[in-house]
Enzyme design. Structure first.
Site, PDB file in Angstrom:
ATOM      1  N   ASN A   1     -42.773 -34.733   9.633  1.00  0.00           N
ATOM      2  CA  ASN A   1     -42.334 -35.358  10.881  1.00  0.00           C
ATOM      3  C   ASN A   1     -41.282 -34.483  11.553  1.00  0.00           C
ATOM      4  O   ASN A   1     -40.475 -33.824  10.889  1.00  0.00           O
ATOM      5  CB  ASN A   1     -41.845 -36.799  10.681  1.00  0.00           C
ATOM      6  CG  ASN A   1     -40.777 -36.963   9.624  1.00  0.00           C
ATOM      7  OD1 ASN A   1     -40.661 -36.158   8.712  1.00  0.00           O
ATOM      8  ND2 ASN A   1     -39.998 -38.021   9.745  1.00  0.00           N
TER       9      ASN A   1
ATOM     10  N   CYS B   1     -45.137 -37.659  14.024  1.00  0.00           N
ATOM     11  CA  CYS B   1     -45.233 -38.032  12.609  1.00  0.00           C
ATOM     12  C   CYS B   1     -45.856 -36.900  11.793  1.00  0.00           C
ATOM     13  O   CYS B   1     -46.600 -36.065  12.316  1.00  0.00           O
ATOM     14  CB  CYS B   1     -46.108 -39.269  12.442  1.00  0.00           C
ATOM     15  SG  CYS B   1     -45.380 -40.790  13.031  1.00  0.00           S
TER      16      CYS B   1
ATOM     17  N   GLU C   1     -48.276 -37.023   9.614  1.00  0.00           N
ATOM     18  CA  GLU C   1     -49.744 -37.067   9.567  1.00  0.00           C
ATOM     19  C   GLU C   1     -50.338 -36.416  10.808  1.00  0.00           C
ATOM     20  O   GLU C   1     -51.307 -35.652  10.731  1.00  0.00           O
ATOM     21  CB  GLU C   1     -50.231 -38.523   9.477  1.00  0.00           C
ATOM     22  CG  GLU C   1     -49.717 -39.283   8.265  1.00  0.00           C
ATOM     23  CD  GLU C   1     -48.380 -39.980   8.483  1.00  0.00           C
ATOM     24  OE1 GLU C   1     -47.526 -39.440   9.217  1.00  0.00           O
ATOM     25  OE2 GLU C   1     -48.182 -41.063   7.916  1.00  0.00           O
TER      26      GLU C   1
ATOM     27  N   CYS D   1     -48.235 -44.900  10.206  1.00  0.00           N
ATOM     28  CA  CYS D   1     -48.007 -45.803  11.343  1.00  0.00           C
ATOM     29  C   CYS D   1     -49.328 -46.034  12.096  1.00  0.00           C
ATOM     30  O   CYS D   1     -50.328 -45.338  11.877  1.00  0.00           O
ATOM     31  CB  CYS D   1     -46.941 -45.235  12.284  1.00  0.00           C
ATOM     32  SG  CYS D   1     -47.540 -43.971  13.407  1.00  0.00           S
TER      33      CYS D   1
HETATM   34  N1  THU Z   1     -42.980 -41.330  10.330  1.00  0.00           N
HETATM   35  C1  THU Z   1     -43.983 -40.474   9.950  1.00  0.00           C
HETATM   36  O1  THU Z   1     -43.795 -39.247   9.950  1.00  0.00           O
HETATM   37  N2  THU Z   1     -45.171 -41.004   9.593  1.00  0.00           N
HETATM   38  C2  THU Z   1     -45.455 -42.331   9.601  1.00  0.00           C
HETATM   39  O2  THU Z   1     -46.615 -42.708   9.521  1.00  0.00           O
HETATM   40  C3  THU Z   1     -44.361 -43.299   9.696  1.00  0.00           C
HETATM   41  C4  THU Z   1     -43.149 -42.774  10.387  1.00  0.00           C
HETATM   42  C5  THU Z   1     -41.697 -40.761  10.732  1.00  0.00           C
HETATM   43  C6  THU Z   1     -41.408 -40.862  12.206  1.00  0.00           C
HETATM   44  C7  THU Z   1     -39.892 -40.782  12.227  1.00  0.00           C
HETATM   45  O3  THU Z   1     -39.516 -39.423  12.240  1.00  0.00           O
HETATM   46  C8  THU Z   1     -39.472 -41.389  10.902  1.00  0.00           C
HETATM   47  O4  THU Z   1     -40.628 -41.422  10.083  1.00  0.00           O
HETATM   48  C9  THU Z   1     -38.901 -42.787  11.016  1.00  0.00           C
HETATM   49  O5  THU Z   1     -39.760 -43.611  11.711  1.00  0.00           O
END
Ligand code: THU
Length: 144
Positions: free
Chosen positions: A50, A61, A63, A98
């Site tokens: 992320n 994110c 993914e 997410c």
């Molecule tokens: N985040 C991800 O990288 N992947 C997800 O599927 C859930 C959330 C990150 C986004 C942000 O930088 C941190 O987690 C907090 O939400």
């Protein structure tokens, strides 16, 4: 890929690659670090983390970073993705993707034949099909 083809060895290799990517996560705001390792049908593994932003909404994110790296290199067919994450990079709980990332998966992946591996360590992981975590999803099929 079929679920039976997703061996423990494949899962553990992907989880290890995701764990190795965790330190690159750029999270000065949430301090919640996430990393992913995406297995393409070509055999190539694309990692992602992320990447946050002072303006918050441009945050990407882990993914989606992995998916966009792959697609931007001409690789757009996938079998599985391993995901790890935790506060300050300490992986204690499973970190589910997410909704936006699930939708990106639906763009490129067969919901019955793409697998999401949530891991707390290379030994402790759970496997879900995309269909299981995104039932009745909207996909390119609906636009045909
Ligand atoms: N985040 C991800 O990288 N992947 C997800 O599927 C859930 C959330 C990150 C986004 C942000 O930088 C941190 O987690 C907090 O939400």
């Amino acid at each position: 890929m079929q679920r039976e083809e997703l061996t423990k060895e494949i899962c553990q290799n992907l989880i290890k690659e995701a764990i190795q990517t965790l330190p690159y996560s750029y999270t000065p705001y949430s301090h919640f670090k996430v990393a992913a390792a995406l297995l393409a049908k070509s055999g190539t593994v694309y990692t992602g983390c992320n990447i946050e932003n002072a303006s918050y909404t441009p945050t990407n994110c882990a993914e989606r970073t992995a998916f966009f790296k792959a697609v931007s290199e001409g690789d757009s067919h996938f079998d599985a993705i391993a995901i790890v994450g935790g506060k300050e990079g300490k992986v204690e709980e499973f970190c589910p993707p997410c909704g936006v990332c699930r939708q990106v998966m639906a763009e490129f992946c067969n919901p019955k034949e793409f697998f999401i591996i949530l891991a707390r360590s290379p030994e402790e992981f759970q496997i879900y099909s995309l269909e299981e975590i995104l039932p009745f999803g909207f996909s390119p099929e609906h636009l045909k």
